[in-house]
Design a protein around this motif. Structure first.
Motif, PDB file in Angstrom:
ATOM      1  N   UNK A 206      24.122  11.411  18.587  1.00 24.96           N
ATOM      2  CA  UNK A 206      25.246  12.215  19.066  1.00 24.96           C
ATOM      3  C   UNK A 206      25.611  13.167  17.932  1.00 24.96           C
ATOM      4  N   UNK A 207      25.417  14.464  18.149  1.00 25.84           N
ATOM      5  CA  UNK A 207      25.638  15.460  17.092  1.00 25.84           C
ATOM      6  C   UNK A 207      26.891  16.286  17.387  1.00 25.84           C
ATOM      7  N   UNK A 208      27.662  16.503  16.341  1.00 25.41           N
ATOM      8  CA  UNK A 208      28.873  17.304  16.449  1.00 25.41           C
ATOM      9  C   UNK A 208      28.611  18.696  15.887  1.00 25.41           C
ATOM     10  N   UNK A 209      29.248  19.687  16.472  1.00 28.64           N
ATOM     11  CA  UNK A 209      29.089  21.071  16.026  1.00 28.64           C
ATOM     12  C   UNK A 209      29.389  21.194  14.527  1.00 28.64           C
ATOM     13  N   UNK A 210      28.481  21.838  13.804  1.00 27.41           N
ATOM     14  CA  UNK A 210      28.714  22.112  12.389  1.00 27.41           C
ATOM     15  C   UNK A 210      28.269  21.026  11.437  1.00 27.41           C
ATOM     16  N   UNK A 211      27.924  19.827  11.943  1.00 23.34           N
ATOM     17  CA  UNK A 211      27.498  18.733  11.068  1.00 23.34           C
ATOM     18  C   UNK A 211      25.986  18.754  10.881  1.00 23.34           C
ATOM     19  N   UNK A 212      25.533  18.506   9.665  1.00 22.69           N
ATOM     20  CA  UNK A 212      24.098  18.452   9.409  1.00 22.69           C
ATOM     21  C   UNK A 212      23.503  17.126   9.862  1.00 22.69           C
ATOM     22  N   UNK A 213      24.263  16.050   9.762  1.00 22.47           N
ATOM     23  CA  UNK A 213      23.795  14.735  10.171  1.00 22.47           C
ATOM     24  C   UNK A 213      24.436  14.345  11.507  1.00 22.47           C
ATOM     25  N   UNK A 214      23.778  13.457  12.254  1.00 22.68           N
ATOM     26  CA  UNK A 214      24.377  13.007  13.517  1.00 22.68           C
ATOM     27  C   UNK A 214      25.728  12.346  13.296  1.00 22.68           C
ATOM     28  N   UNK A 215      26.664  12.609  14.210  1.00 19.49           N
ATOM     29  CA  UNK A 215      27.972  11.966  14.130  1.00 19.49           C
ATOM     30  C   UNK A 215      27.841  10.466  14.390  1.00 19.49           C
ATOM     31  N   UNK A 216      26.909  10.104  15.276  1.00 20.68           N
ATOM     32  CA  UNK A 216      26.646   8.692  15.556  1.00 20.68           C
ATOM     33  C   UNK A 216      25.177   8.524  15.904  1.00 20.68           C
TER      34      UNK A 216
END
Length: 242
Positions: A206-216
């Motif tokens: 699960x990837x969040x906008x702007x994050x390089x790593x997955x949020x979960x």
């Protein structure tokens, strides 16, 4: 689709048997030579005992294999409205898609650094009743699992989408979703924050906008109703883009 009897593991037993025969031939040759030259064949007794170890192992394995209890014949099938299992000389279990709580696949690759193999397992868990478990002992297991999973998802997605619209929160094992977002317990993000939800190298990301790593990150093997989760998550994410 039905389960098949396991084949005898010649690849593991045959080399041991060949080694035992070779050692036995050497031991007999030395014993005959000792008897002829020294009148004492028992000088080669240690080599005879050494040869008996692999031959005894092969004999024990063959005996255990031939006289092992045979598993019952099992047939598993899916059709337009559900899945069923029939055990030879037993009862038939049949469940409609609405009566099935989850369909879970566990495709796990095991390697020793040189060679590897993938084991497959499909678990159909009904709301009430006994689970149906399908493994590699069934012929055509992989295409069967894919077909059943797709049929289950086609039936389940509209039902769960309606539940979401009604305000319910739907649980997918260690993660859940509702109309507003996705998360695990108190750790949640809204769909407008989600860039994408997909599977990469055996992991649900699960990837969040702007994050390089997955949020979960969650393991894909054992994830219940994975295709349903991905379909609903993508639909909800797209709704909140507009």
């Amino acid at each position: 689709m039905q389960n098949e009897p396991k084949r005898f593991p010649w690849g593991a037993v045959l080399p041991v048997g060949v080694l035992g025969v070779f050692l036995g031939w050497m031991a007999l040759s030395f014993a005959i030579e000792d008897q002829r030259e020294q009148g004492a064949w028992y000088y080669s007794l240690p080599l005879l005992v050494l040869a008996a170890i692999p031959l005894g192992f092969v004999g024990f394995f063959l005996f255990a294999w031939l006289f092992r209890p045979r598993p019952p014949q099992v047939w598993v099938a899916w059709y337009e409205h559900g899945a069923l299992r029939h055990i030879d000389r037993g009862e038939t279990q049949a469940y409609t898609w609405d009566e099935i709580a989850s369909v879970t696949r566990q495709d796990i690759r095991v390697t020793n650094g040189v060679t590897g193999a993938t084991t497959h397992r499909l678990t159909i868990r009904p709301e009430h009743g006994a689970e149906i478990v399908v493994g590699d002992e069934f012929s055509g297991m992989v295409p069967f699992a894919e077909g059943l999973g797709n049929a289950f998802s086609r039936a389940r997605v509209p039902r769960d989408a309606a539940r979401l619209e009604a305000g319910e929160r739907i649980d997918f094992g260690v993660v859940d979703i509702d109309i507003s977002g996705v998360g695990q317990g108190s750790r949640r993000i809204g769909w407008q924050e989600v860039e994408r939800v997909d599977v990469q190298q055996g992991r649900v990301e699960i990837r969040r906008h702007g994050d390089r790593k997955p949020w979960m990150t969650l393991p894909a093997p054992g994830f219940p109703n994975l295709t349903v989760f991905l379909t609903l998550a993508d639909a909800l994410r797209r709704q909140h883009e507009s």
